[in-house]
Scaffold this active site. Structure first.
Site, short mmCIF file in Angstrom:
data_model
loop_
_atom_site.label_atom_id
_atom_site.label_comp_id
_atom_site.label_asym_id
_atom_site.label_seq_id
_atom_site.Cartn_x
_atom_site.Cartn_y
_atom_site.Cartn_z
N GLY A 12 0.99 -1.09 0.07
CA GLY A 12 -0.13 0.06 -0.12
C GLY A 12 0.86 1.05 0.10
O GLY A 12 2.04 1.16 0.07
N ASP A 13 0.17 2.52 -0.20
CA ASP A 13 0.91 3.52 -0.24
C ASP A 13 2.06 3.82 -1.39
O ASP A 13 2.87 4.55 -1.24
CB ASP A 13 1.27 4.09 1.13
CG ASP A 13 0.38 4.01 2.34
OD1 ASP A 13 -0.79 4.32 2.05
OD2 ASP A 13 0.64 3.42 3.40
N LYS A 16 -0.82 5.20 -5.44
CA LYS A 16 -2.08 4.85 -6.79
C LYS A 16 -2.75 6.13 -6.88
O LYS A 16 -3.08 6.16 -7.99
CB LYS A 16 -2.78 3.70 -5.84
CG LYS A 16 -2.08 2.52 -5.52
CD LYS A 16 -2.82 1.56 -4.88
CE LYS A 16 -3.32 1.71 -3.59
NZ LYS A 16 -2.15 1.84 -2.55
N GLY A 17 -2.87 6.90 -5.82
CA GLY A 17 -3.91 7.84 -6.20
C GLY A 17 -3.16 8.92 -7.02
O GLY A 17 -3.88 9.44 -7.90
N GLY A 40 -5.70 5.88 2.05
CA GLY A 40 -5.58 7.24 2.20
C GLY A 40 -4.62 7.36 0.64
O GLY A 40 -3.50 6.93 0.59
N HIS A 41 -5.22 8.05 -0.09
CA HIS A 41 -4.59 8.60 -1.18
C HIS A 41 -4.33 9.93 -1.57
O HIS A 41 -5.33 10.60 -1.32
CB HIS A 41 -5.32 7.99 -2.62
CG HIS A 41 -5.95 6.65 -2.70
ND1 HIS A 41 -4.97 5.67 -2.57
CD2 HIS A 41 -6.97 6.12 -2.75
CE1 HIS A 41 -5.66 4.49 -2.50
NE2 HIS A 41 -6.79 4.59 -2.80
N ARG A 146 -23.35 -13.22 5.55
CA ARG A 146 -24.56 -12.92 5.05
C ARG A 146 -25.54 -12.18 6.02
O ARG A 146 -26.44 -12.26 6.29
CB ARG A 146 -25.16 -14.08 4.74
CG ARG A 146 -24.59 -14.65 3.10
CD ARG A 146 -24.78 -16.11 2.69
NE ARG A 146 -24.14 -17.04 3.93
CZ ARG A 146 -24.19 -18.36 3.71
NH1 ARG A 146 -24.73 -18.81 2.80
NH2 ARG A 146 -23.69 -19.05 4.81
N GLN A 227 -5.30 -0.34 -1.02
CA GLN A 227 -4.70 -1.36 -0.61
C GLN A 227 -3.52 -1.91 -1.39
O GLN A 227 -3.45 -1.29 -2.67
CB GLN A 227 -5.15 -2.42 0.29
CG GLN A 227 -5.80 -1.90 1.73
CD GLN A 227 -7.24 -1.31 1.07
OE1 GLN A 227 -8.18 -1.91 0.76
NE2 GLN A 227 -7.25 0.14 1.80
N THR A 302 -1.26 8.41 5.50
CA THR A 302 -2.15 9.52 5.32
C THR A 302 -3.67 9.27 5.92
O THR A 302 -4.50 10.03 6.27
CB THR A 302 -2.74 9.21 3.63
OG1 THR A 302 -1.51 9.03 3.12
CG2 THR A 302 -3.42 10.32 3.19
N ARG A 308 5.41 4.92 8.82
CA ARG A 308 5.44 3.83 7.90
C ARG A 308 6.61 3.20 8.28
O ARG A 308 7.72 3.97 8.39
CB ARG A 308 5.25 4.02 6.52
CG ARG A 308 3.97 4.65 6.32
CD ARG A 308 3.69 5.25 4.87
NE ARG A 308 2.35 5.71 4.42
CZ ARG A 308 2.23 6.62 3.45
NH1 ARG A 308 3.25 6.85 2.84
NH2 ARG A 308 0.98 7.03 3.36
N VAL A 417 8.97 11.38 -10.12
CA VAL A 417 10.06 11.77 -9.52
C VAL A 417 9.85 13.17 -8.73
O VAL A 417 10.64 13.78 -8.45
CB VAL A 417 11.01 12.46 -10.89
CG1 VAL A 417 11.80 11.13 -11.51
CG2 VAL A 417 10.22 13.26 -11.86
N GLY A 418 8.53 13.14 -8.21
CA GLY A 418 8.10 13.99 -7.14
C GLY A 418 6.60 13.77 -6.90
O GLY A 418 5.82 13.15 -7.93
#
Ligand code: GDP
Ligand code: IMO
Ligand code: MG
Length: 433
Positions: A12-13, A16-17, A40-41, A146, A227, A302, A308, A417-418
Protein backbone atom coordinates in the site's frame (compact mmCIF):
# COMPACT_ATOMS: atom_id res chain seq x y z
CA UNK A 1 -11.61 1.24 -24.98
CA UNK A 2 -11.49 -1.76 -22.68
CA UNK A 3 -11.12 -1.58 -18.91
CA UNK A 4 -7.81 -0.83 -17.20
CA UNK A 5 -6.98 -2.12 -13.72
CA UNK A 6 -4.62 -0.23 -11.39
CA UNK A 7 -3.26 -1.99 -8.27
CA UNK A 8 -0.59 -1.58 -5.62
CA UNK A 9 2.35 -3.97 -5.97
CA UNK A 10 3.58 -3.92 -2.35
CA UNK A 11 1.94 -3.10 1.03
CA UNK A 12 0.00 0.00 0.00
CA UNK A 13 0.83 3.71 -0.25
CA UNK A 14 2.75 3.23 -3.48
CA UNK A 15 1.22 6.35 -5.04
CA UNK A 16 -1.91 4.83 -6.60
CA UNK A 17 -3.84 8.06 -6.07
CA UNK A 18 -1.29 10.12 -7.96
CA UNK A 19 -1.17 7.59 -10.82
CA UNK A 20 -4.97 7.51 -11.10
CA UNK A 21 -5.17 11.28 -11.01
CA UNK A 22 -2.50 11.46 -13.70
CA UNK A 23 -4.61 9.31 -16.02
CA UNK A 24 -7.80 11.17 -15.05
CA UNK A 25 -8.23 13.26 -18.17
CA UNK A 26 -7.78 10.20 -20.44
CA UNK A 27 -10.32 8.18 -18.49
CA UNK A 28 -14.14 8.47 -18.49
CA UNK A 29 -14.88 6.43 -15.34
CA UNK A 30 -12.78 5.66 -12.24
CA UNK A 31 -14.13 2.83 -10.10
CA UNK A 32 -13.06 2.02 -6.55
CA UNK A 33 -13.63 -1.72 -6.30
CA UNK A 34 -12.43 -2.79 -2.84
CA UNK A 35 -11.74 -1.58 0.68
CA UNK A 36 -13.19 1.54 2.25
CA UNK A 37 -11.86 4.47 4.23
CA UNK A 38 -8.86 2.42 5.36
CA UNK A 39 -7.27 3.75 2.15
CA UNK A 40 -5.51 7.10 2.03
CA UNK A 41 -4.57 8.50 -1.34
CA UNK A 42 -2.70 11.79 -1.49
CA UNK A 43 -2.92 13.88 -4.61
CA UNK A 44 -0.96 17.06 -5.16
CA UNK A 45 -2.30 19.47 -7.76
CA UNK A 46 -0.89 22.71 -9.08
CA UNK A 47 -3.64 25.39 -8.94
CA UNK A 48 -3.05 29.08 -9.71
CA UNK A 49 0.69 28.53 -9.24
CA UNK A 50 0.19 26.96 -5.80
CA UNK A 51 0.45 23.33 -4.72
CA UNK A 52 -2.82 21.97 -3.35
CA UNK A 53 -2.94 18.69 -1.47
CA UNK A 54 -5.97 16.41 -1.35
CA UNK A 55 -6.26 13.31 0.88
CA UNK A 56 -8.95 10.93 -0.30
CA UNK A 57 -10.06 7.93 1.74
CA UNK A 58 -13.33 6.62 0.41
CA UNK A 59 -13.78 8.45 -2.86
CA UNK A 60 -12.09 7.26 -6.07
CA UNK A 61 -9.20 9.51 -7.06
CA UNK A 62 -10.97 10.31 -10.36
CA UNK A 63 -13.27 12.65 -8.45
CA UNK A 64 -10.74 15.44 -8.93
CA UNK A 65 -11.02 15.26 -12.74
CA UNK A 66 -14.04 17.22 -14.01
CA UNK A 67 -14.56 15.01 -17.07
CA UNK A 68 -14.47 11.76 -15.14
CA UNK A 69 -17.36 9.89 -13.47
CA UNK A 70 -16.28 8.40 -10.13
CA UNK A 71 -17.95 5.16 -9.02
CA UNK A 72 -17.98 3.36 -5.68
CA UNK A 73 -18.33 -0.27 -6.74
CA UNK A 74 -20.13 -3.17 -5.09
CA UNK A 75 -16.88 -4.50 -3.59
CA UNK A 76 -16.42 -1.41 -1.40
CA UNK A 77 -17.51 -1.02 2.22
CA UNK A 78 -18.98 2.45 2.79
CA UNK A 79 -18.92 4.51 5.96
CA UNK A 80 -21.71 6.97 5.17
CA UNK A 81 -20.52 9.63 7.63
CA UNK A 82 -17.09 9.59 5.98
CA UNK A 83 -18.61 9.63 2.50
CA UNK A 84 -20.54 12.84 3.14
CA UNK A 85 -17.74 14.43 5.12
CA UNK A 86 -15.37 13.83 2.22
CA UNK A 87 -17.89 15.11 -0.35
CA UNK A 88 -18.55 18.25 1.72
CA UNK A 89 -14.82 18.84 2.13
CA UNK A 90 -14.25 18.66 -1.62
CA UNK A 91 -17.28 20.82 -2.45
CA UNK A 92 -15.99 23.44 0.00
CA UNK A 93 -12.76 23.49 -2.02
CA UNK A 94 -14.63 23.98 -5.29
CA UNK A 95 -14.57 20.37 -6.55
CA UNK A 96 -17.76 19.31 -8.35
CA UNK A 97 -18.74 15.95 -6.84
CA UNK A 98 -22.17 15.66 -8.46
CA UNK A 99 -21.18 12.85 -10.85
CA UNK A 100 -20.50 10.30 -8.10
CA UNK A 101 -22.36 6.98 -8.38
CA UNK A 102 -22.59 4.38 -5.61
CA UNK A 103 -23.41 0.71 -6.19
CA UNK A 104 -26.69 -0.44 -4.65
CA UNK A 105 -24.85 -3.63 -3.66
CA UNK A 106 -21.98 -2.01 -1.75
CA UNK A 107 -21.96 -2.84 1.96
CA UNK A 108 -22.30 -0.26 4.72
CA UNK A 109 -19.94 0.01 7.68
CA UNK A 110 -22.42 -0.03 10.57
CA UNK A 111 -21.43 1.83 13.77
CA UNK A 112 -21.10 -1.42 15.76
CA UNK A 113 -18.48 -2.67 13.31
CA UNK A 114 -16.28 0.35 13.94
CA UNK A 115 -16.45 -0.42 17.65
CA UNK A 116 -15.77 -4.12 17.08
CA UNK A 117 -12.69 -3.42 14.93
CA UNK A 118 -11.13 -1.40 17.74
CA UNK A 119 -12.02 -3.69 20.65
CA UNK A 120 -10.91 -6.82 18.76
CA UNK A 121 -7.51 -5.27 18.13
CA UNK A 122 -7.16 -4.31 21.77
CA UNK A 123 -8.17 -7.83 22.80
CA UNK A 124 -5.51 -9.35 20.51
CA UNK A 125 -2.76 -7.39 22.29
CA UNK A 126 0.64 -8.31 20.87
CA UNK A 127 -1.06 -10.48 18.22
CA UNK A 128 -2.91 -7.50 16.76
CA UNK A 129 -3.04 -6.83 12.99
CA UNK A 130 -2.54 -3.09 13.34
CA UNK A 131 -5.76 -2.27 11.46
CA UNK A 132 -6.83 1.26 10.66
CA UNK A 133 -9.74 0.85 13.11
CA UNK A 134 -12.32 1.86 10.52
CA UNK A 135 -14.53 -1.24 10.84
CA UNK A 136 -13.30 -2.78 7.59
CA UNK A 137 -12.67 -6.36 8.81
CA UNK A 138 -15.93 -6.80 10.76
CA UNK A 139 -17.97 -5.38 7.83
CA UNK A 140 -16.44 -7.78 5.30
CA UNK A 141 -16.90 -10.59 7.83
CA UNK A 142 -20.62 -9.70 7.98
CA UNK A 143 -20.78 -9.68 4.19
CA UNK A 144 -19.41 -13.22 4.02
CA UNK A 145 -21.54 -14.37 6.95
CA UNK A 146 -24.56 -12.90 5.12
CA UNK A 147 -25.29 -10.57 8.03
CA UNK A 148 -24.31 -7.40 6.19
CA UNK A 149 -26.24 -4.24 5.41
CA UNK A 150 -26.17 -3.01 1.85
CA UNK A 151 -26.70 0.45 0.38
CA UNK A 152 -30.05 -0.63 -1.12
CA UNK A 153 -31.34 -1.66 2.33
CA UNK A 154 -31.50 2.01 3.29
CA UNK A 155 -34.49 2.42 0.97
CA UNK A 156 -36.61 -0.32 2.57
CA UNK A 157 -37.03 0.59 6.21
CA UNK A 158 -38.72 -2.69 7.13
CA UNK A 159 -35.92 -4.81 5.69
CA UNK A 160 -33.30 -2.51 7.21
CA UNK A 161 -34.80 -2.89 10.67
CA UNK A 162 -34.94 -6.68 10.31
CA UNK A 163 -31.27 -6.77 9.30
CA UNK A 164 -30.11 -4.42 12.04
CA UNK A 165 -32.09 -6.40 14.63
CA UNK A 166 -30.63 -9.69 13.42
CA UNK A 167 -27.10 -8.30 13.44
CA UNK A 168 -27.42 -6.71 16.89
CA UNK A 169 -28.97 -9.80 18.47
CA UNK A 170 -25.59 -11.40 17.92
CA UNK A 171 -23.20 -8.44 18.01
CA UNK A 172 -24.53 -7.12 21.31
CA UNK A 173 -23.78 -10.44 22.95
CA UNK A 174 -20.19 -10.16 21.77
CA UNK A 175 -19.85 -6.51 22.69
CA UNK A 176 -21.29 -6.96 26.17
CA UNK A 177 -20.14 -10.45 27.16
CA UNK A 178 -16.69 -10.66 25.61
CA UNK A 179 -15.57 -7.05 25.42
CA UNK A 180 -17.51 -5.59 28.31
CA UNK A 181 -18.89 -2.79 26.15
CA UNK A 182 -22.27 -1.10 26.07
CA UNK A 183 -24.89 -2.84 23.91
CA UNK A 184 -25.97 -0.86 20.84
CA UNK A 185 -29.65 0.08 20.43
CA UNK A 186 -31.46 -0.86 17.21
CA UNK A 187 -33.05 2.60 16.99
CA UNK A 188 -29.70 4.30 17.38
CA UNK A 189 -28.37 2.46 14.31
CA UNK A 190 -31.59 2.94 12.35
CA UNK A 191 -31.60 6.70 13.00
CA UNK A 192 -27.99 7.06 11.96
CA UNK A 193 -28.37 5.09 8.72
CA UNK A 194 -31.76 6.48 7.71
CA UNK A 195 -30.45 9.98 8.31
CA UNK A 196 -28.25 9.54 5.23
CA UNK A 197 -30.79 7.82 2.97
CA UNK A 198 -32.28 10.80 1.12
CA UNK A 199 -28.93 12.41 0.41
CA UNK A 200 -27.60 9.10 -0.86
CA UNK A 201 -30.61 8.17 -3.00
CA UNK A 202 -29.72 10.10 -6.20
CA UNK A 203 -26.21 8.63 -6.22
CA UNK A 204 -27.31 5.00 -6.04
CA UNK A 205 -27.20 3.05 -9.29
CA UNK A 206 -26.77 -0.35 -10.88
CA UNK A 207 -23.13 0.50 -11.44
CA UNK A 208 -22.28 -2.76 -13.21
CA UNK A 209 -24.91 -1.91 -15.86
CA UNK A 210 -23.66 1.68 -16.15
CA UNK A 211 -20.12 0.36 -16.71
CA UNK A 212 -21.16 -2.23 -19.27
CA UNK A 213 -22.97 0.45 -21.26
CA UNK A 214 -19.96 2.76 -20.99
CA UNK A 215 -17.61 0.07 -22.27
CA UNK A 216 -19.99 -0.73 -25.13
CA UNK A 217 -19.88 2.95 -26.12
CA UNK A 218 -16.08 2.82 -26.27
CA UNK A 219 -15.49 4.72 -23.02
CA UNK A 220 -12.36 4.14 -20.92
CA UNK A 221 -12.88 2.69 -17.43
CA UNK A 222 -10.16 2.65 -14.80
CA UNK A 223 -10.58 0.24 -11.88
CA UNK A 224 -8.57 1.62 -8.97
CA UNK A 225 -7.53 -0.60 -6.04
CA UNK A 226 -7.24 0.42 -2.45
CA UNK A 227 -4.47 -1.34 -0.45
CA UNK A 228 -2.18 -3.67 -2.40
CA UNK A 229 -1.07 -7.15 -3.45
CA UNK A 230 0.52 -8.19 -0.13
CA UNK A 231 -2.48 -6.86 1.80
CA UNK A 232 -4.91 -8.95 -0.30
CA UNK A 233 -6.91 -11.35 1.88
CA UNK A 234 -6.09 -14.32 -0.42
CA UNK A 235 -2.67 -13.47 -1.81
CA UNK A 236 -1.16 -11.30 0.92
CA UNK A 237 0.72 -12.01 4.14
CA UNK A 238 -2.33 -13.48 5.89
CA UNK A 239 -3.45 -12.77 8.60
CA UNK A 240 -1.58 -9.44 8.38
CA UNK A 241 -3.75 -8.27 5.51
CA UNK A 242 -6.88 -6.26 4.89
CA UNK A 243 -10.20 -8.08 4.43
CA UNK A 244 -10.77 -7.57 0.70
CA UNK A 245 -9.27 -8.61 -2.64
CA UNK A 246 -6.96 -5.77 -3.59
CA UNK A 247 -5.45 -7.64 -6.56
CA UNK A 248 -6.57 -7.54 -10.20
CA UNK A 249 -9.12 -10.35 -9.77
CA UNK A 250 -10.90 -8.25 -7.17
CA UNK A 251 -11.39 -5.53 -9.78
CA UNK A 252 -13.86 -7.77 -11.62
CA UNK A 253 -15.81 -9.07 -8.61
CA UNK A 254 -15.76 -5.65 -6.97
CA UNK A 255 -17.16 -3.80 -9.99
CA UNK A 256 -19.19 -6.32 -11.97
CA UNK A 257 -16.96 -5.95 -15.03
CA UNK A 258 -15.98 -9.35 -16.50
CA UNK A 259 -12.29 -10.34 -16.95
CA UNK A 260 -12.73 -10.45 -20.75
CA UNK A 261 -13.11 -6.65 -20.71
CA UNK A 262 -9.78 -5.97 -19.02
CA UNK A 263 -6.88 -5.29 -21.38
CA UNK A 264 -4.31 -3.59 -19.18
CA UNK A 265 -3.15 -4.09 -15.60
CA UNK A 266 -1.00 -1.32 -14.16
CA UNK A 267 0.83 -1.94 -10.89
CA UNK A 268 2.31 0.85 -8.83
CA UNK A 269 5.68 0.01 -7.27
CA UNK A 270 7.46 2.36 -4.91
CA UNK A 271 11.22 2.54 -5.62
CA UNK A 272 11.69 1.26 -2.04
CA UNK A 273 9.29 -0.53 0.35
CA UNK A 274 6.98 0.61 3.13
CA UNK A 275 4.45 -1.09 5.35
CA UNK A 276 1.97 0.24 7.94
CA UNK A 277 0.71 -2.05 10.68
CA UNK A 278 2.01 -5.43 11.76
CA UNK A 279 3.30 -8.37 9.72
CA UNK A 280 6.42 -9.71 8.00
CA UNK A 281 8.60 -7.34 5.97
CA UNK A 282 11.92 -8.95 4.90
CA UNK A 283 13.70 -5.80 3.70
CA UNK A 284 12.67 -3.62 6.66
CA UNK A 285 15.44 -1.30 7.89
CA UNK A 286 15.64 -0.34 11.54
CA UNK A 287 18.68 1.86 11.02
CA UNK A 288 19.74 5.23 9.63
CA UNK A 289 18.81 4.16 6.09
CA UNK A 290 15.27 3.35 7.23
CA UNK A 291 15.09 6.74 8.91
CA UNK A 292 16.43 8.38 5.73
CA UNK A 293 13.66 6.80 3.64
CA UNK A 294 10.95 7.73 6.16
CA UNK A 295 12.12 11.32 6.39
CA UNK A 296 12.94 11.94 2.74
CA UNK A 297 9.85 10.10 1.53
CA UNK A 298 7.56 11.67 4.19
CA UNK A 299 6.44 8.17 5.08
CA UNK A 300 3.67 8.84 7.57
CA UNK A 301 0.22 7.31 7.01
CA UNK A 302 -2.37 9.43 5.17
CA UNK A 303 -5.17 7.75 7.14
CA UNK A 304 -3.82 7.18 10.64
CA UNK A 305 -0.67 9.34 10.67
CA UNK A 306 1.37 6.32 11.84
CA UNK A 307 5.06 6.32 10.80
CA UNK A 308 5.44 3.81 7.97
CA UNK A 309 8.01 1.03 8.32
CA UNK A 310 10.60 1.47 5.55
CA UNK A 311 13.05 -0.76 3.67
CA UNK A 312 14.77 -1.39 0.35
CA UNK A 313 12.85 -2.46 -2.71
CA UNK A 314 11.99 -6.17 -2.85
CA UNK A 315 11.81 -7.64 -6.33
CA UNK A 316 10.61 -11.03 -5.06
CA UNK A 317 7.50 -9.08 -4.02
CA UNK A 318 7.51 -7.21 -7.37
CA UNK A 319 7.68 -10.47 -9.36
CA UNK A 320 4.92 -11.92 -7.22
CA UNK A 321 2.76 -8.86 -7.97
CA UNK A 322 3.41 -9.38 -11.69
CA UNK A 323 2.28 -13.00 -11.40
CA UNK A 324 -0.82 -12.49 -9.24
CA UNK A 325 -2.10 -9.44 -11.11
CA UNK A 326 -0.93 -10.20 -14.66
CA UNK A 327 0.79 -6.82 -14.71
CA UNK A 328 1.29 -5.32 -18.17
CA UNK A 329 2.85 -2.03 -17.00
CA UNK A 330 4.55 -0.81 -13.85
CA UNK A 331 4.69 2.75 -12.59
CA UNK A 332 7.76 3.12 -10.37
CA UNK A 333 7.12 5.97 -7.91
CA UNK A 334 9.30 8.05 -5.60
CA UNK A 335 12.57 7.43 -7.43
CA UNK A 336 13.53 10.98 -6.31
CA UNK A 337 13.53 9.81 -2.68
CA UNK A 338 16.57 7.57 -3.38
CA UNK A 339 18.70 10.53 -4.52
CA UNK A 340 21.81 11.01 -2.38
CA UNK A 341 22.61 7.42 -1.41
CA UNK A 342 26.04 5.89 -2.13
CA UNK A 343 24.64 2.49 -2.94
CA UNK A 344 21.09 1.27 -3.29
CA UNK A 345 20.49 -2.38 -2.48
CA UNK A 346 17.83 -4.30 -4.43
CA UNK A 347 16.50 -7.48 -2.85
CA UNK A 348 16.65 -10.16 -5.56
CA UNK A 349 15.88 -13.32 -3.54
CA UNK A 350 15.56 -14.61 0.05
CA UNK A 351 17.66 -16.85 2.20
CA UNK A 352 15.38 -18.97 4.37
CA UNK A 353 17.35 -21.05 6.85
CA UNK A 354 20.19 -21.52 4.33
CA UNK A 355 17.97 -22.20 1.30
CA UNK A 356 17.68 -19.63 -1.52
CA UNK A 357 14.15 -18.65 -2.58
CA UNK A 358 13.68 -16.75 -5.83
CA UNK A 359 9.91 -16.73 -5.44
CA UNK A 360 7.64 -15.93 -2.48
CA UNK A 361 7.91 -18.82 0.00
CA UNK A 362 4.71 -20.83 0.04
CA UNK A 363 4.69 -21.02 3.85
CA UNK A 364 4.11 -17.89 5.84
CA UNK A 365 6.59 -19.08 8.49
CA UNK A 366 9.36 -19.15 5.85
CA UNK A 367 8.41 -15.61 4.81
CA UNK A 368 8.76 -14.49 8.43
CA UNK A 369 12.27 -16.01 8.46
CA UNK A 370 13.30 -14.71 5.02
CA UNK A 371 16.60 -12.81 4.94
CA UNK A 372 17.01 -10.61 1.87
CA UNK A 373 19.76 -11.37 -0.63
CA UNK A 374 20.82 -8.00 -2.01
CA UNK A 375 22.43 -6.77 -5.18
CA UNK A 376 24.08 -3.36 -4.60
CA UNK A 377 23.64 -0.72 -7.27
CA UNK A 378 25.50 2.61 -7.34
CA UNK A 379 23.46 5.67 -6.37
CA UNK A 380 23.23 9.22 -7.78
CA UNK A 381 23.30 12.74 -6.32
CA UNK A 382 21.70 14.90 -9.01
CA UNK A 383 18.23 16.36 -8.37
CA UNK A 384 15.99 14.29 -10.65
CA UNK A 385 12.69 16.04 -9.89
CA UNK A 386 12.90 18.15 -13.05
CA UNK A 387 13.67 15.22 -15.37
CA UNK A 388 10.83 14.56 -17.81
CA UNK A 389 12.44 11.97 -20.09
CA UNK A 390 14.18 8.73 -19.20
CA UNK A 391 17.36 9.92 -20.94
CA UNK A 392 17.56 12.98 -18.66
CA UNK A 393 17.93 10.75 -15.59
CA UNK A 394 21.50 10.19 -14.32
CA UNK A 395 23.00 6.98 -15.74
CA UNK A 396 22.86 5.24 -12.34
CA UNK A 397 19.16 6.08 -11.90
CA UNK A 398 18.47 4.71 -15.38
CA UNK A 399 20.41 1.55 -14.51
CA UNK A 400 18.41 1.15 -11.28
CA UNK A 401 15.09 1.32 -13.14
CA UNK A 402 16.27 -1.04 -15.89
CA UNK A 403 17.48 -3.61 -13.33
CA UNK A 404 14.13 -3.37 -11.52
CA UNK A 405 12.32 -3.89 -14.80
CA UNK A 406 14.38 -6.98 -15.52
CA UNK A 407 13.77 -8.46 -12.07
CA UNK A 408 10.02 -7.78 -11.79
CA UNK A 409 9.28 -9.11 -15.26
CA UNK A 410 7.13 -6.35 -16.79
CA UNK A 411 7.95 -3.03 -18.40
CA UNK A 412 8.27 0.16 -16.38
CA UNK A 413 6.06 2.56 -18.29
CA UNK A 414 6.26 5.60 -16.03
CA UNK A 415 8.53 6.87 -13.26
CA UNK A 416 7.54 9.26 -10.48
CA UNK A 417 10.15 11.90 -9.62
CA UNK A 418 8.06 14.01 -7.21
CA UNK A 419 4.57 14.21 -5.68
CA UNK A 420 3.20 16.77 -8.18
CA UNK A 421 0.93 15.87 -11.09
CA UNK A 422 3.61 16.75 -13.66
CA UNK A 423 6.54 15.17 -11.80
CA UNK A 424 6.52 12.04 -13.89
CA UNK A 425 8.53 10.49 -16.70
CA UNK A 426 6.41 8.68 -19.25
CA UNK A 427 8.02 5.88 -21.29
CA UNK A 428 4.93 4.11 -22.70
CA UNK A 429 1.23 4.99 -22.75
CA UNK A 430 -0.65 3.56 -19.77
CA UNK A 431 -3.84 3.29 -21.79
CA UNK A 432 -2.80 0.04 -23.45
CA UNK A 433 -2.08 -0.63 -27.10
P1 GDP B 1 -1.63 5.51 -2.29
O1 GDP B 1 -2.33 5.09 -1.05
O2 GDP B 1 -1.07 4.37 -3.07
O3 GDP B 1 -2.46 6.43 -3.16
O4 GDP B 1 -0.37 6.37 -1.80
P2 GDP B 1 -0.33 7.49 -0.64
O5 GDP B 1 -0.98 8.72 -1.16
O6 GDP B 1 -0.82 6.93 0.64
O7 GDP B 1 1.24 7.67 -0.46
C1 GDP B 1 2.05 8.07 -1.51
C2 GDP B 1 2.72 9.42 -1.15
O8 GDP B 1 3.78 9.65 -2.02
C3 GDP B 1 1.81 10.61 -1.29
O9 GDP B 1 2.14 11.53 -0.29
C4 GDP B 1 2.14 11.17 -2.67
O10 GDP B 1 1.92 12.56 -2.79
C5 GDP B 1 3.59 10.86 -2.74
N1 GDP B 1 4.11 10.57 -4.10
C6 GDP B 1 3.54 9.88 -5.11
N2 GDP B 1 4.41 9.73 -6.13
C7 GDP B 1 5.56 10.35 -5.77
C8 GDP B 1 6.84 10.51 -6.37
O11 GDP B 1 7.11 10.06 -7.47
N3 GDP B 1 7.79 11.19 -5.64
C9 GDP B 1 7.54 11.69 -4.40
N4 GDP B 1 8.52 12.32 -3.74
N5 GDP B 1 6.35 11.55 -3.79
C10 GDP B 1 5.37 10.88 -4.46
P1 IMO C 1 -3.87 2.53 0.59
O1 IMO C 1 -5.05 2.38 -0.34
C1 IMO C 1 -1.35 0.83 3.69
C2 IMO C 1 -3.22 -2.02 6.43
C3 IMO C 1 -3.39 -1.62 7.88
C4 IMO C 1 -3.28 -2.99 8.54
C5 IMO C 1 -3.98 -3.90 7.58
C6 IMO C 1 -5.44 -4.20 7.93
O2 IMO C 1 -3.67 3.92 1.08
O3 IMO C 1 -2.66 1.92 0.00
P2 IMO C 1 -7.66 -2.75 7.83
O4 IMO C 1 -8.03 -1.48 8.53
O5 IMO C 1 -7.74 -2.69 6.34
O6 IMO C 1 -8.41 -3.95 8.38
O7 IMO C 1 -6.11 -3.00 8.25
O8 IMO C 1 -3.92 -3.26 6.32
N1 IMO C 1 -3.80 -1.09 5.46
C7 IMO C 1 -3.09 -0.28 4.67
N2 IMO C 1 -1.76 -0.05 4.62
N3 IMO C 1 -2.16 1.45 2.81
C8 IMO C 1 -3.49 1.22 2.83
O9 IMO C 1 -4.32 1.71 1.90
C9 IMO C 1 -4.02 0.35 3.81
N4 IMO C 1 -5.26 -0.08 4.13
C10 IMO C 1 -5.12 -0.98 5.11
O10 IMO C 1 -2.37 -0.74 8.29
O11 IMO C 1 -1.92 -3.39 8.59
MG1 MG D 1 -2.27 5.37 1.03
Amino acid sequence: MPAIVLVGAQWGDEGKGKATDLMGSDVDYVVKFNGGNNAGHTIVIEKDGKREKYALHLLPSGILTPTCTPIIGNGVVVDLAVLFEELDGLEARGVDTSRLLVSANAHIIAPYNRVLDKVTERFLGSRKIGTTGRGIGPTYADKMARNGIRVQDLFDEKILRQKVEAALAYKNQILAKIYNRRAVEVDEVMDELLGYAERLRPMVADTSLVLEQALNEGKTVLLEAGQATLLDVDHGTYPFVTSSNATAGGACTGSGIPPTRVSTVIAILKAYSTRVGEGPFPTELNDANGEFLRKTGAEFGTTTGRPRRCGWVDTVVGRYATRINGVTDFVVTKLDVLTGLDTIPICVAYDVDGVRHDEMPVNQTDFHHAKPIYEDLPGWWEDISTCRTFEELPANAQAYVLRLEELIGARVSAIGVGPGRDEIISRHSLLGA
